[in-house]
Design a protein around this motif. Structure first.
Motif: not given
Lengths: 284, 243
Positions: A107-117, A128-139
């Motif tokens: 859900v990150c709009p700018v790809g600030a959080t992603n998976h490492t190998q 990070c631009i601080g949309s806080r969408y990731c936090s909203a989606n974190c269970p």
């Protein structure tokens, strides 16, 4: 990244780890926490504050839910009719579960959080631009937002205290999301050293701050791919697999030896942290 | 056209144009062009060309400071590069360690200045030239290991990939862009990988052995280029530099 590249390599861009064609190799960092050993002393949380430059926000901001503890001890009370001192409860150390199919990443709009190998869920502060969408989606609700510019205006590190900050970790400014990194600065240092010597990181060579400070050794951390690692053995013994949302456990009727589980497994986020159920009646 | 349809039509056209442009956009190419940074004023105008520059082949005594250098290894002074993230600035002791034994240049103005700091027991306040933002952690050690130790390339060439021709400068000046796009342009390239021999010893190249993956933290996809050589890309993990 061009549109062509994105369309051609969609599988690589949104690559779900681990899958059969591309298993984790040579690293997959994972954790196992023995809740039976956890005494709720909060040493892990304190160690995390020291290691990762976390601001101490104070009582008021804590009340507003603006606390920045990447590692927190959750308390679960037993609803058995007993009152406070006798009421049994248990502790649960909670931090970013480094999900393999992380809900925050999609859900990150700018790809600030992603998976490492090596199987970590990375958070890139400068993107990070601080949309806080990731936090909203974190269970698990383990992402923390910087509402204030702690390094400067809020004065959480007054003069000379700033010398205790860890130089290997960015001091986050206002408006970025942050979370547990599995002490990635230590992992990367160990990986780079190992790489220079032409080997993989050995078991016990790298520790997270919480693991290092745990007085009862409840936290074990290591390379899940390495069959010699303690984490690998624990996961194996508890029959917990990284890529299964419902573990096919060899459970016996009327009781089981197996204590391993992952939190909210049914959501299919495939967390990298396995918890071992408590056996004692009460944590205290 | 109806005036209410005019704006959406322009917008759609614009988006299509952008889309077409983006669709034909290719992978980034290796950027090697120079991008001269600002001239940083240093407390002493340190002559890199005299220390690291090539020797004067005609004048064997190397007496003319404007014509020849000493060919000192970069890592003799920037000694931390091979074992840490930062290359490091040499301590004053290192300068004086040599220069107290070189009486011929002792009265030169820069050396006089150097010994003023030495007598005052004060470090020289050198200024940073290649100053990355605080959220970037470039690892010198990794690059030294990869290019100099594993591949045996000359030191000055390897340092020059990012630092330019410092051996021809007095005080260093940024020559390459040192931006993320510039770094990535090299990491996105398919580099030729040399497999280790039977004993696991790299044959002047990068081993793709059973346990040592020099490129990424995951075993790289083994692709072959037109000449049939094994190639792999550099790491593209954000958390390598930003953490």
């Amino acid at each position: 990244m061009s549109v062509t590249n994105l369309l051609d390599n969609w599988a690589a861009v949104r690559h779900f780890h681990p899958i059969d064609d591309k298993p984790h190799d040579p690293y997959k960092w994972a954790m196992a926490i023995d809740l039976d050993a956890c005494i709720g002393c909060n040493a892990c949380a304190v160690a995390c504050y020291a290691e990762n430059n976390l601001p101490v926000v104070g009582r008021e901001k804590f009340k507003h839910g603006q606390v920045m503890h990447w590692m927190r001890i959750e308390r679960y009370w037993e609803e058995d009719g007993r009152d406070f001192p006798d009421q049994g409860f248990q502790f649960l150390p909670m931090m970013c579960q480094q999900c393999e199919a992380a809900p925050c990443e999609t859900v990150c709009p700018v790809g600030a959080t992603n998976h490492t190998q090596d199987g970590l869920n990375s958070q890139i502060y400068n993107r990070c631009i601080g949309s806080r969408y990731c936090s909203a989606n974190c269970p698990f609700k383990v992402r923390y937002f910087n509402w204030y510019d702690y390094p400067t205006t809020e004065n959480v590190w007054p003069a000379e205290m700033n010398y205790q900050l860890n130089p290997d970790v960015t001091v986050r400014g206002k408006g970025v999301m942050e979370k547990c990194t599995f002490c990635v600065q230590r992992l990367r240092a160990a990986e780079v050293t190992a790489k220079g010597e032409g080997r993989i990181v050995r078991e016990g060579e790298v520790q997270t701050a919480c693991q290092q400070s745990c007085p009862t050794g409840a936290i074990s951390f290591g390379n899940l791919v390495d069959p010699e690692s303690r984490v690998h053995k624990q996961w194996q013994a508890q029959q917990v697999d990284l890529d299964k949302d419902a573990q096919e456990k060899n459970q016996k009727e009327g009781g089981t030896d197996l204590r391993g589980y992952r939190i909210l497994e049914e959501l299919r986020s495939y967390p990298s942290v396995m918890y071992l159920e408590r056996v004692r009646e009460s944590a205290v | 056209m109806h005036r209410y349809l005019c704006f959406p039509a322009i917008l759609a056209g614009f988006l299509m144009a952008v889309g077409c442009y983006a669709a034909t956009d290719q992978q980034p190419t290796l950027t090697t062009e120079d991008d001269l940074g600002p001239q940083v004023q240093q407390p002493i105008e340190f002559p890199h060309y005299r220390h690291a520059g090539n020797r004067n082949t005609v004048d064997l005594t190397n007496s003319d400071p404007t014509k020849g250098g000493m060919e000192i290894n970069c890592q003799y002074c920037h000694t931390y590069a091979r074992r840490s993230l930062t290359a490091g600035i040499p301590p004053l002791q290192k300068c004086v360690g040599c220069h107290q034994n070189i009486p011929s240049v002792r009265d030169k103005p820069r050396i006089v200045e150097l010994f003023k700091y030495w007598d005052a027991k004060k470090a020289i306040p050198w200024k940073k030239v290649h100053d990355l933002p605080d959220f970037v952690r470039f690892n010198h050690e990794r690059h030294i290991k990869r290019f100099i130790e594993q591949q045996g390339r000359p030191v000055q060439e390897v340092c020059g990939y990012c630092h330019g021709q410092v051996k021809e400068m007095t005080t260093a000046r940024r020559q390459k862009p040192i931006t993320m796009g510039w770094c990535v342009s090299c990491h996105m390239k398919e580099h030729v990988v040399v497999v280790a021999n039977k004993d696991g010893i790299p044959e002047g190249g990068t081993p793709l052995g059973k346990q040592a993956y020099w490129y990424t933290f995951q075993k790289p996809a083994e692709t072959k280029n037109a000449a049939g050589e094994l190639t792999a890309k550099g790491p593209n993990d954000c958390w390598l530099c930003h953490k």
